[in-house]
Design a protein around this motif. Structure first.
Motif, PDB file in Angstrom:
ATOM      1  N   UNK A   1       4.158  14.469 -11.467  1.00 53.21           N
ATOM      2  CA  UNK A   1       4.675  14.638 -12.822  1.00 53.21           C
ATOM      3  C   UNK A   1       3.581  15.173 -13.743  1.00 53.21           C
ATOM      4  N   UNK A   2       2.381  14.634 -13.629  1.00 55.63           N
ATOM      5  CA  UNK A   2       1.259  15.118 -14.437  1.00 55.63           C
ATOM      6  C   UNK A   2       0.956  16.583 -14.169  1.00 55.63           C
ATOM      7  N   UNK A   3       0.964  16.958 -12.899  1.00 54.97           N
ATOM      8  CA  UNK A   3       0.714  18.356 -12.536  1.00 54.97           C
ATOM      9  C   UNK A   3       1.802  19.263 -13.090  1.00 54.97           C
ATOM     10  N   UNK A   4       3.045  18.818 -12.992  1.00 53.22           N
ATOM     11  CA  UNK A   4       4.156  19.603 -13.516  1.00 53.22           C
ATOM     12  C   UNK A   4       4.002  19.831 -15.012  1.00 53.22           C
TER      13      UNK A   4
ATOM     14  N   UNK B   1       1.281  19.721 -16.828  1.00 52.23           N
ATOM     15  CA  UNK B   1       0.130  20.576 -17.092  1.00 52.23           C
ATOM     16  C   UNK B   1       0.467  22.045 -16.830  1.00 52.23           C
ATOM     17  N   UNK B   2       1.077  22.313 -15.701  1.00 52.71           N
ATOM     18  CA  UNK B   2       1.441  23.691 -15.356  1.00 52.71           C
ATOM     19  C   UNK B   2       2.480  24.222 -16.343  1.00 52.71           C
ATOM     20  N   UNK B   3       3.424  23.373 -16.740  1.00 54.17           N
ATOM     21  CA  UNK B   3       4.454  23.786 -17.698  1.00 54.17           C
ATOM     22  C   UNK B   3       3.830  24.191 -19.018  1.00 54.17           C
ATOM     23  N   UNK B   4       2.899  23.405 -19.526  1.00 52.47           N
ATOM     24  CA  UNK B   4       2.280  23.739 -20.806  1.00 52.47           C
ATOM     25  C   UNK B   4       1.463  25.030 -20.711  1.00 52.47           C
ATOM     26  N   UNK B   5       0.815  25.251 -19.583  1.00 51.68           N
ATOM     27  CA  UNK B   5       0.054  26.490 -19.392  1.00 51.68           C
ATOM     28  C   UNK B   5       1.000  27.695 -19.358  1.00 51.68           C
ATOM     29  N   UNK B   6       2.110  27.568 -18.659  1.00 49.19           N
ATOM     30  CA  UNK B   6       3.082  28.668 -18.577  1.00 49.19           C
ATOM     31  C   UNK B   6       3.675  28.957 -19.949  1.00 49.19           C
ATOM     32  N   UNK B   7       4.039  27.892 -20.695  1.00 50.87           N
ATOM     33  CA  UNK B   7       4.584  28.098 -22.032  1.00 50.87           C
ATOM     34  C   UNK B   7       3.570  28.782 -22.939  1.00 50.87           C
ATOM     35  N   UNK B   8       2.315  28.388 -22.845  1.00 52.13           N
ATOM     36  CA  UNK B   8       1.270  29.012 -23.660  1.00 52.13           C
ATOM     37  C   UNK B   8       1.070  30.462 -23.239  1.00 52.13           C
ATOM     38  N   UNK B   9       0.996  30.730 -21.944  1.00 49.97           N
ATOM     39  CA  UNK B   9       0.715  32.081 -21.458  1.00 49.97           C
ATOM     40  C   UNK B   9       1.807  33.056 -21.877  1.00 49.97           C
ATOM     41  N   UNK B  10       3.042  32.661 -21.713  1.00 52.54           N
ATOM     42  CA  UNK B  10       4.152  33.558 -22.037  1.00 52.54           C
ATOM     43  C   UNK B  10       4.560  33.461 -23.500  1.00 52.54           C
ATOM     44  N   UNK B  11       3.865  32.644 -24.287  1.00 58.32           N
ATOM     45  CA  UNK B  11       4.108  32.477 -25.724  1.00 58.32           C
ATOM     46  C   UNK B  11       5.531  32.030 -26.020  1.00 58.32           C
ATOM     47  N   UNK B  12       6.101  31.242 -25.134  1.00 59.27           N
ATOM     48  CA  UNK B  12       7.478  30.789 -25.295  1.00 59.27           C
ATOM     49  C   UNK B  12       7.607  29.888 -26.510  1.00 59.27           C
TER      50      UNK B  12
ATOM     51  N   UNK C   1       0.835  -1.202   0.000  1.00 61.47           N
ATOM     52  CA  UNK C   1       0.000   0.000   0.000  1.00 61.47           C
ATOM     53  C   UNK C   1       0.875   1.260   0.000  1.00 61.47           C
ATOM     54  N   UNK C   2       1.969   1.224   0.750  1.00 60.65           N
ATOM     55  CA  UNK C   2       2.893   2.353   0.799  1.00 60.65           C
ATOM     56  C   UNK C   2       3.492   2.617  -0.576  1.00 60.65           C
ATOM     57  N   UNK C   3       3.928   1.570  -1.260  1.00 61.51           N
ATOM     58  CA  UNK C   3       4.523   1.716  -2.585  1.00 61.51           C
ATOM     59  C   UNK C   3       3.486   2.261  -3.568  1.00 61.51           C
ATOM     60  N   UNK C   4       2.243   1.764  -3.489  1.00 56.93           N
ATOM     61  CA  UNK C   4       1.178   2.240  -4.365  1.00 56.93           C
ATOM     62  C   UNK C   4       0.935   3.732  -4.158  1.00 56.93           C
ATOM     63  N   UNK C   5       0.861   4.157  -2.920  1.00 54.65           N
ATOM     64  CA  UNK C   5       0.631   5.572  -2.617  1.00 54.65           C
ATOM     65  C   UNK C   5       1.811   6.413  -3.094  1.00 54.65           C
ATOM     66  N   UNK C   6       3.019   5.916  -2.904  1.00 50.82           N
ATOM     67  CA  UNK C   6       4.214   6.638  -3.347  1.00 50.82           C
ATOM     68  C   UNK C   6       4.222   6.787  -4.871  1.00 50.82           C
ATOM     69  N   UNK C   7       3.919   5.714  -5.587  1.00 44.92           N
ATOM     70  CA  UNK C   7       3.883   5.769  -7.047  1.00 44.92           C
ATOM     71  C   UNK C   7       2.777   6.714  -7.507  1.00 44.92           C
ATOM     72  N   UNK C   8       1.632   6.674  -6.860  1.00 53.77           N
ATOM     73  CA  UNK C   8       0.521   7.548  -7.199  1.00 53.77           C
ATOM     74  C   UNK C   8       0.903   9.019  -7.010  1.00 53.77           C
ATOM     75  N   UNK C   9       1.583   9.312  -5.918  1.00 54.96           N
ATOM     76  CA  UNK C   9       2.025  10.684  -5.656  1.00 54.96           C
ATOM     77  C   UNK C   9       3.008  11.146  -6.729  1.00 54.96           C
TER      78      UNK C   9
END
Length: 64
Positions: free
Chosen positions: A18-21, A23-34, A5-13
Motif C-alpha cells: 500500500x505504501x509503495x502504491x 508513493x508511485x501514485x503521487x509521483x505519477x500524478x506529479x509527473x503528468x501534472x494531473x 510469524x506468517x500473519x506478521x509477514x502477511x501484514x508487513x507485505x
C-alpha cells in the motif's frame, strides 16, 4: 513457520504494498501534472457557472 510469524509477514507485505502504491501514485500524478489539471478544471467550472448566472440575469433583465 508458526501462525503468528506468517500473519506478521502477511501484514508487513500488505503495508509495504500500500505504501509503495501511494508513493508511485503521487509521483505519477506529479509527473503528468494531473493534480494541476484537475485544479484548472475546477476553476473553469466555477467561472462558467458565474458566467451562466450573469447571462441569465442579463437575459431576464432584457425581457422585462
Amino acid at each position: 513457520m508458526d501462525s503468528g510469524r506468517f500473519i506478521f509477514i502477511l501484514v508487513l507485505i500488505v503495508v509495504v504494498s500500500i505504501g509503495s502504491f501511494l508513493l508511485v501514485r503521487s509521483i505519477v500524478l506529479w509527473y503528468w501534472k494531473i493534480d494541476k489539471i484537475v485544479e484548472n478544471q475546477e476553476t473553469q467550472i466555477e467561472q462558467l457557472q458565474r458566467l451562466a448566472v450573469s447571462l441569465e440575469q442579463l437575459l431576464n433583465h432584457k425581457n422585462t
